[in-house]
Motif scaffolding. Structure first.
Motif, PDB file in Angstrom:
ATOM      1  N   THR A 109      76.302  76.945 110.730  1.00 42.69           N
ATOM      2  CA  THR A 109      77.066  76.150 111.689  1.00 42.69           C
ATOM      3  C   THR A 109      76.025  75.342 112.465  1.00 42.69           C
ATOM      4  O   THR A 109      74.818  75.543 112.259  1.00 42.69           O
ATOM      5  N   GLU A 142      77.789  85.966 102.943  1.00 44.67           N
ATOM      6  CA  GLU A 142      78.933  86.869 103.071  1.00 44.67           C
ATOM      7  C   GLU A 142      78.671  88.160 102.291  1.00 44.67           C
ATOM      8  O   GLU A 142      78.119  88.112 101.186  1.00 44.67           O
ATOM      9  N   VAL A 149      86.343  79.551  95.843  1.00 44.94           N
ATOM     10  CA  VAL A 149      85.898  78.736  96.976  1.00 44.94           C
ATOM     11  C   VAL A 149      86.503  79.197  98.299  1.00 44.94           C
ATOM     12  O   VAL A 149      86.134  78.697  99.360  1.00 44.94           O
ATOM     13  N   PHE A 155      79.582  76.630 101.349  1.00 44.28           N
ATOM     14  CA  PHE A 155      80.909  76.004 101.446  1.00 44.28           C
ATOM     15  C   PHE A 155      80.821  74.730 102.280  1.00 44.28           C
ATOM     16  O   PHE A 155      79.915  74.565 103.095  1.00 44.28           O
ATOM     17  N   MET A 157      82.085  72.349 105.147  1.00 45.30           N
ATOM     18  CA  MET A 157      82.823  72.441 106.414  1.00 45.30           C
ATOM     19  C   MET A 157      82.790  71.102 107.136  1.00 45.30           C
ATOM     20  O   MET A 157      81.796  70.392 107.082  1.00 45.30           O
ATOM     21  N   HIS A 273      89.450  76.423 112.532  1.00 48.16           N
ATOM     22  CA  HIS A 273      89.205  77.309 113.667  1.00 48.16           C
ATOM     23  C   HIS A 273      88.611  76.466 114.790  1.00 48.16           C
ATOM     24  O   HIS A 273      87.635  75.757 114.564  1.00 48.16           O
ATOM     25  N   PHE A 275      87.329  76.257 118.973  1.00 47.84           N
ATOM     26  CA  PHE A 275      86.753  77.096 120.030  1.00 47.84           C
ATOM     27  C   PHE A 275      86.473  76.271 121.286  1.00 47.84           C
ATOM     28  O   PHE A 275      86.001  75.140 121.184  1.00 47.84           O
ATOM     29  N   GLY A 305      86.204  73.618 113.559  1.00 45.10           N
ATOM     30  CA  GLY A 305      85.854  73.638 112.138  1.00 45.10           C
ATOM     31  C   GLY A 305      87.058  73.499 111.220  1.00 45.10           C
ATOM     32  O   GLY A 305      88.172  73.917 111.562  1.00 45.10           O
ATOM     33  N   GLY A 307      87.609  74.245 106.983  1.00 45.40           N
ATOM     34  CA  GLY A 307      86.991  74.660 105.717  1.00 45.40           C
ATOM     35  C   GLY A 307      87.455  73.721 104.607  1.00 45.40           C
ATOM     36  O   GLY A 307      88.516  73.920 104.031  1.00 45.40           O
ATOM     37  N   ARG A 310      87.415  75.391 101.184  1.00 42.00           N
ATOM     38  CA  ARG A 310      88.466  76.413 101.181  1.00 42.00           C
ATOM     39  C   ARG A 310      89.853  75.768 101.051  1.00 42.00           C
ATOM     40  O   ARG A 310      90.756  76.331 100.430  1.00 42.00           O
TER      41      ARG A 310
HETATM   42  C1  P5A Z   1      83.583  75.583 114.379  1.00 37.41           C
HETATM   43  C2  P5A Z   1      82.841  74.413 113.813  1.00 37.41           C
HETATM   44  C3  P5A Z   1      82.688  77.590 113.146  1.00 37.41           C
HETATM   45  O1  P5A Z   1      81.734  77.757 112.438  1.00 37.41           O
HETATM   46  N1  P5A Z   1      81.308  76.073 114.436  1.00 37.41           N
HETATM   47  C4  P5A Z   1      81.404  74.716 114.006  1.00 37.41           C
HETATM   48  C5  P5A Z   1      82.611  76.709 114.386  1.00 37.41           C
HETATM   49  N2  P5A Z   1      83.884  78.147 112.924  1.00 37.41           N
HETATM   50  S1  P5A Z   1      84.246  79.135 111.716  1.00 37.41           S
HETATM   51  O2  P5A Z   1      85.567  79.629 111.955  1.00 37.41           O
HETATM   52  O3  P5A Z   1      83.261  80.122 111.572  1.00 37.41           O
HETATM   53  O4  P5A Z   1      84.273  78.272 110.410  1.00 37.41           O
HETATM   54  C6  P5A Z   1      85.111  77.130 110.342  1.00 37.41           C
HETATM   55  C7  P5A Z   1      85.957  77.148 109.083  1.00 37.41           C
HETATM   56  O5  P5A Z   1      85.118  77.188 107.929  1.00 37.41           O
HETATM   57  C8  P5A Z   1      85.770  77.869 106.883  1.00 37.41           C
HETATM   58  N3  P5A Z   1      84.909  78.962 106.392  1.00 37.41           N
HETATM   59  C9  P5A Z   1      84.692  79.212 105.075  1.00 37.41           C
HETATM   60  N4  P5A Z   1      85.130  78.592 103.968  1.00 37.41           N
HETATM   61  C10 P5A Z   1      84.734  79.092 102.774  1.00 37.41           C
HETATM   62  N5  P5A Z   1      83.919  80.161 102.639  1.00 37.41           N
HETATM   63  C11 P5A Z   1      83.445  80.806 103.728  1.00 37.41           C
HETATM   64  N6  P5A Z   1      82.605  81.844 103.595  1.00 37.41           N
HETATM   65  C12 P5A Z   1      83.826  80.330 105.017  1.00 37.41           C
HETATM   66  N7  P5A Z   1      83.559  80.720 106.310  1.00 37.41           N
HETATM   67  C13 P5A Z   1      84.228  79.870 107.102  1.00 37.41           C
HETATM   68  C14 P5A Z   1      87.068  78.417 107.436  1.00 37.41           C
HETATM   69  O6  P5A Z   1      88.146  77.556 107.075  1.00 37.41           O
HETATM   70  C15 P5A Z   1      86.831  78.363 108.932  1.00 37.41           C
HETATM   71  O7  P5A Z   1      88.034  78.198 109.662  1.00 37.41           O
END
Ligand code: P5A
Length: 425
Positions: A109, A142, A149, A155, A157, A273, A275, A305, A307, A310
């Motif tokens: 992030t 993870e 995906v 991934f 974002m 997501h 914040f 964020g 994804g 995703r």
């Molecule tokens: C928000 C933007 C953040 O990282 N920092 C910058 C904040 N939020 S989060 O919820 O942790 O991640 C945002 C979105 O990223 C997707 N996501 C993923 N997609 C695929 N694989 C993963 N391992 C993964 N982790 C997070 C999600 O959609 C999440 O809401």
């Protein structure tokens, strides 16, 4: 695009490792292929969808008054030491050293990087509010990458960061992002429910996840049935705060404000997501501005964020049947599949070539299946890759001037003239 030139290695068999529909269908349609656990190559078909989704997200971010930047994937540990997250982040962070033995990391992030940029360039409240976003690959190591995906290690974002003078401003930024998110997901034919969420590693005390309802979703959510009548197009933060919907970690049955008979539970895929975390990063990273009263104040921040990679899986979970994907038009890799039933028949091929040229002239994105293969396999491939419209031309079309037009979504098929088919798509 001609299928004979394109590359989409479709699979008849269901790959063993794929437990959910979207993962199976992405592998079977040749959209992605795994390189190692949780890390994929996006093949041409998959990349087209990923790019379309990213562009919808980009348009709505721009419309909401955000500025696009492109931050690096590799970050110095130093910035994370300032915010205190370097040690807290733990094993999910991929750490490395450069040739000078400096500690680096692959960004999970980018709060630190963007706050540092803000601190170096923006000094006055007159330059506020500011919102910066980027669409960039992230890495999180993870424990259990799975579902393709959906939970990858690498991934894509979209991450947006807002900077405001005070809480009121930060609330307006949060609201602007809520609105942008509702529009973004609606354009992909998705209904996303915003639920209260725990803020985890990002921190702060106001946070919502956007959840797409799906039985295979990894999150459990709880919500008031009233939520089902919520008009998301007029969603406000106050309305959202007054209605109960919570992610699993926040749901407490003892203190639940919703009577049992009105409380619903479902599974969801977290596609976004948001914040609000006040001055958590601005204070340690020195992001202060001169306020209207000539006093230095740390800026109020939020991060938001989506994804993007995703979402490809989430859209498939919401739009498929046993034969394959049913892409919404806005994100489909091609709008039309043109299927030549017999490439050896010269008259039939001439008709197809001619329609193909006309479609291209009209700017329609078309995949023309000109491969020398049996019709069964061609029909199966076309349903599998899920283009919204199929035009089927065979030797019989030569005499009749008629073709078949199929809507992948509804399954509806009609016979019509080639000209009408051209008009319809
Ligand atoms: C928000 C933007 C953040 O990282 N920092 C910058 C904040 N939020 S989060 O919820 O942790 O991640 C945002 C979105 O990223 C997707 N996501 C993923 N997609 C695929 N694989 C993963 N391992 C993964 N982790 C997070 C999600 O959609 C999440 O809401």
């Amino acid at each position: 695009m001609r299928s004979s030139v394109f590359f989409y290695p479709t699979l008849r068999e269901t790959p063993q490792e794929a437990q959910i529909a979207s993962h199976r269908l992405m592998l079977r349609s040749g959209m992605i292929t795994q390189v190692t656990a949780g890390i994929y190559t996006w093949l041409p078909l998959g990349l087209k969808v990923l790019t379309k989704i990213a562009n919808i997200v980009r348009e709505e971010q721009d419309r909401a008054g955000s500025l696009e930047v492109l931050m690096p994937t590799i970050q110095p540990a130093e910035l994370w030491e300032k915010s205190g997250r370097y040690h807290d982040y733990g094993k999910e962070m991929l750490r490395m050293k450069d040739r000078h033995e400096r500690e680096m990391l692959y960004g999970p992030t980018a709060e630190e990087v963007i706050t540092d940029i803000f601190a170096r360039f923006i000094k006055s409240y007159r330059d506020l509010p500011k919102r910066f976003y980027n669409i960039q690959w992230k890495f999180r190591d993870e424990i259990r990458p799975r579902f393709g995906v959906m939970r990858g290690r690498e991934f894509l974002m979209k991450d947006n960061y807002s900077f405001d003078l005070n809480f009121e401003g930060a609330k307006a930024s949060y609201q602007a992002m809520l609105e942008a998110y509702v529009k973004t997901f609606a354009r992909m034919d998705l209904t996303a429910i915003p639920v209260r969420a725990a803020s985890g590693a990002i921190g702060g005390n106001l946070s919502h996840e956007f959840q797409i309802l799906a039985e295979t979703g990894e999150s459990e959510i709880f919500y008031d049935v009233d939520y089902e009548n919520l008009d998301v197009n007029t969603l406000t933060l106050d309305r959202l705060q007054s209605l109960y919907a919570a992610a699993d970690e926040l749901h407490d049955p003892k203190n639940c404000p919703v009577p049992q008979e009105r409380l619903k539970t479902a599974r969801g895929i977290e596609v976004g997501h948001v914040f609000y975390f006040g001055t958590k990063y601005s204070v340690p990273l020195g992001a202060y501005v001169m306020g209207p009263d000539n006093k230095q104040v740390p800026v109020e921040m939020g991060s938001y964020g989506i994804g993007i990679s995703r979402l490809v899986g989430a859209i498939i979970e919401a739009h498929h049947n046993e034969d394959g994907i049913k892409w919404p038009e806005s994100v489909a890799p091609f709008k039309v599949g043109l299927l030549n039933l017999n490439v050896k028949n010269q008259d039939c091929t001439r008709l197809c070539d001619d329609l193909y040229t006309k479609l291209l002239q009209k700017g329609v994105e078309v995949l023309y299946d000109d491969r020398d293969m049996g019709p069964g396999a061609k029909f199966a491939d076309l349903d599998l890759i899920g283009l919204p419209w199929q035009i089927i031309i065979g030797p019989r079309s030569v005499g009749s001037g008629q073709c078949e037009l199929k809507n992948r979504r509804t399954g509806e098929k009609i016979e019509l003239s080639l000209e009408d088919a051209l008009k319809r798509v």
